[in-house]
Write an enzyme that holds these catalytic residues in place. Sequence first.
Site, PDB file in Angstrom:
ATOM      1  N   GLY A 645       0.823  -1.196   0.000  1.00  0.00           N
ATOM      2  CA  GLY A 645       0.000   0.000   0.000  1.00  0.00           C
ATOM      3  C   GLY A 645       0.856   1.243   0.000  1.00  0.00           C
ATOM      4  O   GLY A 645       2.064   1.186   0.226  1.00  0.00           O
ATOM      5  N   GLY A 647       0.658   5.884   0.315  1.00  0.00           N
ATOM      6  CA  GLY A 647      -0.095   7.096   0.612  1.00  0.00           C
ATOM      7  C   GLY A 647       0.827   8.273   0.478  1.00  0.00           C
ATOM      8  O   GLY A 647       1.922   8.147  -0.084  1.00  0.00           O
ATOM      9  N   GLY A 648       0.405   9.403   0.995  1.00  0.00           N
ATOM     10  CA  GLY A 648       1.180  10.618   0.862  1.00  0.00           C
ATOM     11  C   GLY A 648       2.567  10.491   1.449  1.00  0.00           C
ATOM     12  O   GLY A 648       3.528  11.035   0.931  1.00  0.00           O
ATOM     13  N   TYR A 649       2.674   9.701   2.529  1.00  0.00           N
ATOM     14  CA  TYR A 649       3.943   9.623   3.244  1.00  0.00           C
ATOM     15  C   TYR A 649       4.954   8.729   2.563  1.00  0.00           C
ATOM     16  O   TYR A 649       6.120   8.769   2.864  1.00  0.00           O
ATOM     17  CB  TYR A 649       3.686   9.075   4.646  1.00  0.00           C
ATOM     18  CG  TYR A 649       2.797   7.872   4.567  1.00  0.00           C
ATOM     19  CD1 TYR A 649       1.421   8.002   4.771  1.00  0.00           C
ATOM     20  CD2 TYR A 649       3.303   6.632   4.210  1.00  0.00           C
ATOM     21  CE1 TYR A 649       0.584   6.923   4.624  1.00  0.00           C
ATOM     22  CE2 TYR A 649       2.466   5.566   4.059  1.00  0.00           C
ATOM     23  CZ  TYR A 649       1.107   5.702   4.267  1.00  0.00           C
ATOM     24  OH  TYR A 649       0.279   4.651   4.108  1.00  0.00           O
ATOM     25  N   GLY A 650       4.511   7.836   1.662  1.00  0.00           N
ATOM     26  CA  GLY A 650       5.419   6.883   1.045  1.00  0.00           C
ATOM     27  C   GLY A 650       4.733   5.535   0.904  1.00  0.00           C
ATOM     28  O   GLY A 650       3.526   5.472   0.691  1.00  0.00           O
ATOM     29  N   LYS A 651       5.508   4.458   1.032  1.00  0.00           N
ATOM     30  CA  LYS A 651       4.946   3.139   0.779  1.00  0.00           C
ATOM     31  C   LYS A 651       4.973   2.234   2.008  1.00  0.00           C
ATOM     32  O   LYS A 651       5.753   2.457   2.917  1.00  0.00           O
ATOM     33  CB  LYS A 651       5.738   2.455  -0.340  1.00  0.00           C
ATOM     34  CG  LYS A 651       5.439   3.030  -1.702  1.00  0.00           C
ATOM     35  CD  LYS A 651       6.003   2.145  -2.792  1.00  0.00           C
ATOM     36  CE  LYS A 651       5.410   2.557  -4.140  1.00  0.00           C
ATOM     37  NZ  LYS A 651       5.891   1.716  -5.230  1.00  0.00           N
ATOM     38  N   VAL A 652       4.141   1.208   1.982  1.00  0.00           N
ATOM     39  CA  VAL A 652       4.134   0.220   3.057  1.00  0.00           C
ATOM     40  C   VAL A 652       4.501  -1.139   2.468  1.00  0.00           C
ATOM     41  O   VAL A 652       3.964  -1.537   1.438  1.00  0.00           O
ATOM     42  CB  VAL A 652       2.759   0.134   3.743  1.00  0.00           C
ATOM     43  CG1 VAL A 652       2.810  -0.830   4.910  1.00  0.00           C
ATOM     44  CG2 VAL A 652       2.311   1.499   4.217  1.00  0.00           C
ATOM     45  N   ASP A 762      -7.169  12.000  13.455  1.00  0.00           N
ATOM     46  CA  ASP A 762      -7.414  11.581  12.073  1.00  0.00           C
ATOM     47  C   ASP A 762      -8.160  10.254  12.030  1.00  0.00           C
ATOM     48  O   ASP A 762      -7.769   9.328  11.324  1.00  0.00           O
ATOM     49  CB  ASP A 762      -6.084  11.501  11.310  1.00  0.00           C
ATOM     50  CG  ASP A 762      -6.282  11.644   9.802  1.00  0.00           C
ATOM     51  OD1 ASP A 762      -7.393  12.029   9.383  1.00  0.00           O
ATOM     52  OD2 ASP A 762      -5.331  11.366   9.055  1.00  0.00           O
TER      53      ASP A 762
END
Length: 961
Positions: A645, A647-652, A762
């Site tokens: 996955g 998102g804005g922060y990077g990847k998982v 959040d």
Amino acid sequence: MELSPWLVFLFSVLVQAFAILADTNGRDNAGLSGIADSWNKKPSNWNGIDPCGDKWIGITCTGNRITAIRLSSFGLSGTLSGDIQSLSELQNLDLSYNKDLGGPLPSSIGALSNLENLILVGCSFSGEIPKELGQLSKLIFLSLNSNKFSGPIPASLGNLSKLYWFDLADNKLTGGLPVFDGINLGLDNLTNTKHFHFGINLLSGPIPSEIFNSHMKLIHLLLDNNNFSGSIPPTLGLLNPLEVLRFDNNKLTGPVPSNINNLTKLAELHLENNQLTGPLPDLTGMNALSFVDMSNNTFNASDSPAWFTTLPSLTSLFLENLRISGQLPQALFSLPAIQTLRLRGNRFNGTLTIGSDFGTQLQLIDLQGNQITAITVGGSQYSKTLILVGNPICVAGSNERYCTPPGQSNPTTKLYATTKNCSALPPTCLSNQLLSPTCSCAVPYTGTLFFRSPSFSDLSSPANFVPLEQDMKSQFTKFNVPVGSISIHDPFFDSNNNLQLSLELFPSGKIQFGEQDISELGFLLSNQTYKPPSKFGPYFFIGKQYTFASDVIIPSKSKPNRLPLIIGISVGGAVLVVIVLALVIVIARRKRKPRQTEERSQSFVSWDMKSTSASTIPQLRGARTFTFDELKRITNNFSEANDIGNGGYGKVYRGTLPSGQLVAVKRSQQGSLQGSLEFRTEIELLSRVHHKNVVSLVGFCLDQGEQMLVYEYIPNGTLKESLTGKSGVRLDWRRRLRVVLGAAKGIAYLHELADPPIVHRDIKSSNVLLDERLNAKVSDFGLSKPLGEDSRGQVTTQVKGTMGYLDPEYYMTQQLTEKSDVYSFGVLMLEMVTARKPLERGRYVVREVKAAVDRTKDLYGLHALLDPALGASSSALAGLEQYVDLALRCVEEAGADRPSMGEAVGEIERILKMAGGGGTGPDSASNSMSYASRTPRHPYGGDSPFEYSGGGMPSSRVEPK
Ligand SMILES: *[C@@H]1O[C@H](CO)[C@@H](O)[C@H](O)[C@H]1NC(C)=O
Ligand SMILES: *[C@@H]1O[C@H](CO)[C@@H](O)[C@H](O)[C@H]1NC(C)=O
């Protein structure tokens, strides 16, 4: 300690005195009382000194010797005492489904030379499996599945020459499969064993070719969901009696041995999710096959094979992402038993032809992402699900039903559930009762049946489930247990590919089962005395704790009163009593002495926010540091395949630690200062919170300019994915309530028990994760804020959060309080019943629901807004009105008018009971999905917070070096 020899002497005198008075053998009696003393409670008639003569519940004797202890689903907690070794005539030990019974299994159990059945399913035993089990030469049935055992499978178990059933599944076992090494026997010597059930562990290494030989009688070989690597040994072809084979979800490589088609009795074949290569296996001649899944391997690209249309019993063919090409043979659809064809991600081309003679049970043809250009459906229209999204035939903006992505278009097929035959309006049952299929209220024995390899895949068809009901009914009658009616419902395939099914057994001619009934019923299911129809394949059952009538009257801590008898025996006894009492008092005092309260945790020490150099690596207890290289290794060099996955922060990325633990590694995009701040916030907060509904942090990495967080791996993805149908997890009304309850408990913990309290800031459906038992876990603490002591429950801060969930009051005043989370949680609650994004194309779910609510109407007149997948009938949605009321209170304009999270937890528990998902305990709702969780102790049901509630948070100090 000079006293002890004297005590031992007195004790032996006492034991002999018992032996004179009672029918039961003295040693047996002493052993049993030692065992019972390490439990929280005992069956109601365990009083006195004569288990055999007084017919103690759950105890069977032959003469004056105890031969069986059967206490499944009794709600026992504690450990299994080494005193068990005294019961030298014991043949049966069944303590299944006592989820709080655990600790290590005592090695002295190896002394029970007469033991035939050792059944500890669904408890929480941990530590290594004692090698002494290998001394149990009469053992026939060994079920240690669904516990927390770790370490290797002891080679000594190869000595169990009489073993028939061998189940170690769903533990945390590591290492390989031991085989005969010239001196020590191994699993290959278990030539009388028919069942190897080792799935859902952390076993690794190659499957040794020596393990299979032609003397073996294995019919079920289940090695799924482990980390086995290497290739499948050709000796597999020697297992001629084999009926079920599960190798799925491992890391197997190489070609499938071509002699696999020697396995002519094989009905279920699971090879999916490995890295197998070579030609697509040729299954010609395997005419017993009904379920074949070989998806997601790397076989050579091939043409559609001839055996496709030759397997007469095939119900389910799952061949996803295998690069198979050519035209699909029309005969595939007319196989007599065919139900489900999952063939997405291949290269099938040309015209799809479904003749008029398609199989009557055919339910689903999924051909997404192939190259089909045209379709011909002969005769009567094929009206069941057909999915052709991603084929050339669908690209030209086609409106055909088969071109709409699944989940939105196809009417949700109704999953099977036993019908309730109520001629009139059904009665309203008390909260601990349920409505039986014969329309009366009673307290059923409930639990979940897990079918590890059913031969069918259609979960709506009564033809698949009614035979199970009937069969159970008739077998239970034969077994002479007082079961009046049986209800099954909510079948679904879980993430381990097991079919789960909720089971309720209703008592016959009474409202409640007795303790002896449950002891017997539990045993019928735990030791497989009950056998389902063969098409269900191997199964196991996890029962829930049963609430007995006596539980309600007698407080569970009451101890049997032995004292008067002891005093009667002798004056020596009386002296002993005094000593014992004195000891008891001393011990009890010690225990009650308050734990040294840890120093109150320091307020947050701020880091140097601009620096990311290694010099500011925080030292945190609980969370460990990883080097970049370590994380690189465990994620296969951050490979695509491990990417789960972003998102804005990077990847998982998914990774496996050397210990075998699965983790999720969140890798921040490099160089963002914002990311850096959130990164630190998250480490600081997460390393000091510990709750089963909050995702836990394993560690982090601040190395080589990288910022990575390592979390426990949560397999079922986000709640948002489940609501949009992306993740394959189906959430019915009760499950949704349980998920909402779990999330609420997690947030309540942050607000009310974390120290200092934490506002998450959040809360949203993509920040709630679902674990393998669909327990909710609140995640992503990047925006979270602690409410310091001096802040009087609020802080002024720049407004952050996610549009749609954001508290308008906070937005306007910039004053952050816990009530902002309550608002977001209210939005989440509405999202859960509407399955809509909170804010989409100008439509705001809060406004829409508020406008539509009509409290004079059934379901408040919200039918049009509710998620169609819920099935909008008021009987199916019991408690919905109360739920909507609560959600609307959470989204009140003024924070002061909103409930606290603790109040919301209490209310959701009440609603869950209305929906029939609750037992009597406050936490039983989530237990129904989560047998690994604990008995209720507190409204928030957390396992760990109370260790810290004395003011001592685990000290998580942040110390810049
Ligand atoms: C154990 O199995 C091996 C072969 O796997 C065999 O050579 C050996 O004789 C067996 N030993 C016993 C005692 O059965
Ligand atoms: C389908 O694909 C095969 C090769 O994979 C090719 O030979 C054949 O011509 C194709 N058929 C159509 C109708 O495109």
